[in-house]
Design an enzyme around this catalytic site. Structure first.
Site, PDB file in Angstrom:
ATOM      1  N   ASP A  39      -7.466 -11.021   8.383  1.00 22.63           N
ATOM      2  CA  ASP A  39      -6.570 -10.049   9.038  1.00 22.63           C
ATOM      3  C   ASP A  39      -5.492 -10.735   9.885  1.00 22.63           C
ATOM      4  O   ASP A  39      -5.266 -10.353  11.035  1.00 22.63           O
ATOM      5  CB  ASP A  39      -7.364  -9.091   9.935  1.00 22.63           C
ATOM      6  N   GLU A 209      -6.202   0.726   4.537  1.00 23.51           N
ATOM      7  CA  GLU A 209      -6.229   0.169   5.899  1.00 23.51           C
ATOM      8  C   GLU A 209      -5.124  -0.880   6.020  1.00 23.51           C
ATOM      9  O   GLU A 209      -4.286  -1.041   5.135  1.00 23.51           O
ATOM     10  CB  GLU A 209      -7.593  -0.471   6.166  1.00 23.51           C
TER      11      GLU A 209
END
Length: 328
Positions: A39, A209
């Site tokens: 991420d 997401e």
């Protein structure tokens, strides 16, 4: 035994603050630094590239953030535990997907914590503040900024976006829903939109997401991750609109696995070099042969556009990018 020792040093480091990437030993630049990290949020502060990733580990061990800085995208320095849950009393596990921005000589780090599954659980999206990018960061408001499910969006995967007019927005959401909300001036809450709404849903088709947004030539590029983060089909798609509010109509995927290189390529960010039309995509992927869901590494590729402003599909590589110093 020598090979095992080499792999341990390569991927997990030996506790040093300064770390070179893989290029010094293998001739390749991806992954860009050792260790399991996912991420990644890439950003530039002054003449330095920064990456703020998730420490990829079981949720109970995922209780801190490391940061990495580089003058040239190739040589990286590790800044250990710039924020951990000892500074965030309401967070105790699963801190992830940091997003950072500088405002008024302070650095604000937005993060998700606790992986809440309902409005009754404690956790959500928080914000921490420091006077330097490397911290240490402290809790900005002493509680989550968002701790409820609005429009079906799990309060995770936050991205703070500064618009061209100077306004700041928080774009976030898991569970296949994405919201945008306008931050107030000191990042302690939100300003309602004209219709009184605070959390506006902007979910495009196939959204899962990992939202990210940037502006190019007056257009708003909205990007997100699709597929399951533990699987090989994890990928990045995008849309373009005239406003940060959309509507966003999906154009297509631009980043995905290559079975010859790595799988699970997703949850990215974009770095633009100031005053140049030079863009990099920073993302995580799973090395071939790795089956543990947390075995993810951070990589960088250059990102290009066609004559119509559409993003060209990104080819994932072992080579990565060449050194590109910001200080000429």
């Amino acid at each position: 035994m020598k090979n095992l020792l080499y792999l341990s040093i390569l991927f997990f480091g030996v506790g040093c603050s300064a770390q070179k990437n893989q290029s010094e030993t293998s001739g390749n630049n991806n992954p860009v630094f050792p260790g399991w990290y996912a991420d990644p949020e890439g950003i530039i502060f002054d003449d330095t590239y920064w990456i703020f990733p998730t420490y990829s580990a079981p949720y109970e061990k995922q209780v801190f953030f490391d940061a990495f800085s580089s003058p040239d995208l190739v040589n990286w320095t590790k800044h250990e535990k710039v924020l951990d849950t000892s500074a965030i009393k309401w967070a105790n596990r699963a801190v992830w997907a940091p997003s950072i921005i500088k405002k008024d000589d302070r650095y604000f780090l937005f993060f998700g914590a606790n992986d809440i599954q309902s409005n009754e659980e404690k956790g959500g999206i928080g914000v921490a503040v420091a006077s330097t990018p490397e911290g240490p960061y402290k809790d900005h408001i002493g509680k989550p900024l968002i701790d409820k499910f609005h429009n079906g969006a799990q309060p995770i995967d936050q991205f703070v976006f500064k618009d061209v007019d100077g306004e700041h927005y928080l774009i976030y959401g898991g569970w296949r829903h994405c919201n945008i909300a306008k931050l107030n001036d000191d990042f302690t809450g939100f300003v309602p939109f004209e219709n009184g709404e605070i959390f506006k849903e902007v979910t495009p088709d196939n959204y899962v997401e990992g939202p990210f947004m940037f502006v190019k030539d007056g257009k708003y590029y909205f990007m997100w991750s699709e597929g399951g983060w533990t699987g090989p089909d994890y990928s990045v798609a995008y849309a373009i609109a005239d406003s940060p509010m959309g509507p966003f109509k999906r154009i297509g995927k631009i980043l995905q696995q290559d079975p010859k290189i790595a799988t699970g390529a997703g949850h990215h960010s974009v770095i633009k070099v100031p005053n140049e039309e030079k863009y990099y995509i920073v993302y995580h992927r799973r090395p071939l042969g790795e089956t543990d869901r947390n075995s993810r590494v951070t990589s960088i590729e250059e990102m290009h556009f066609d004559e119509n402003g559409l993003i060209k599909p990104v080819t994932i590589t072992h080579e990565g990018v060449e050194a590109y110093p910001l200080k000429k």
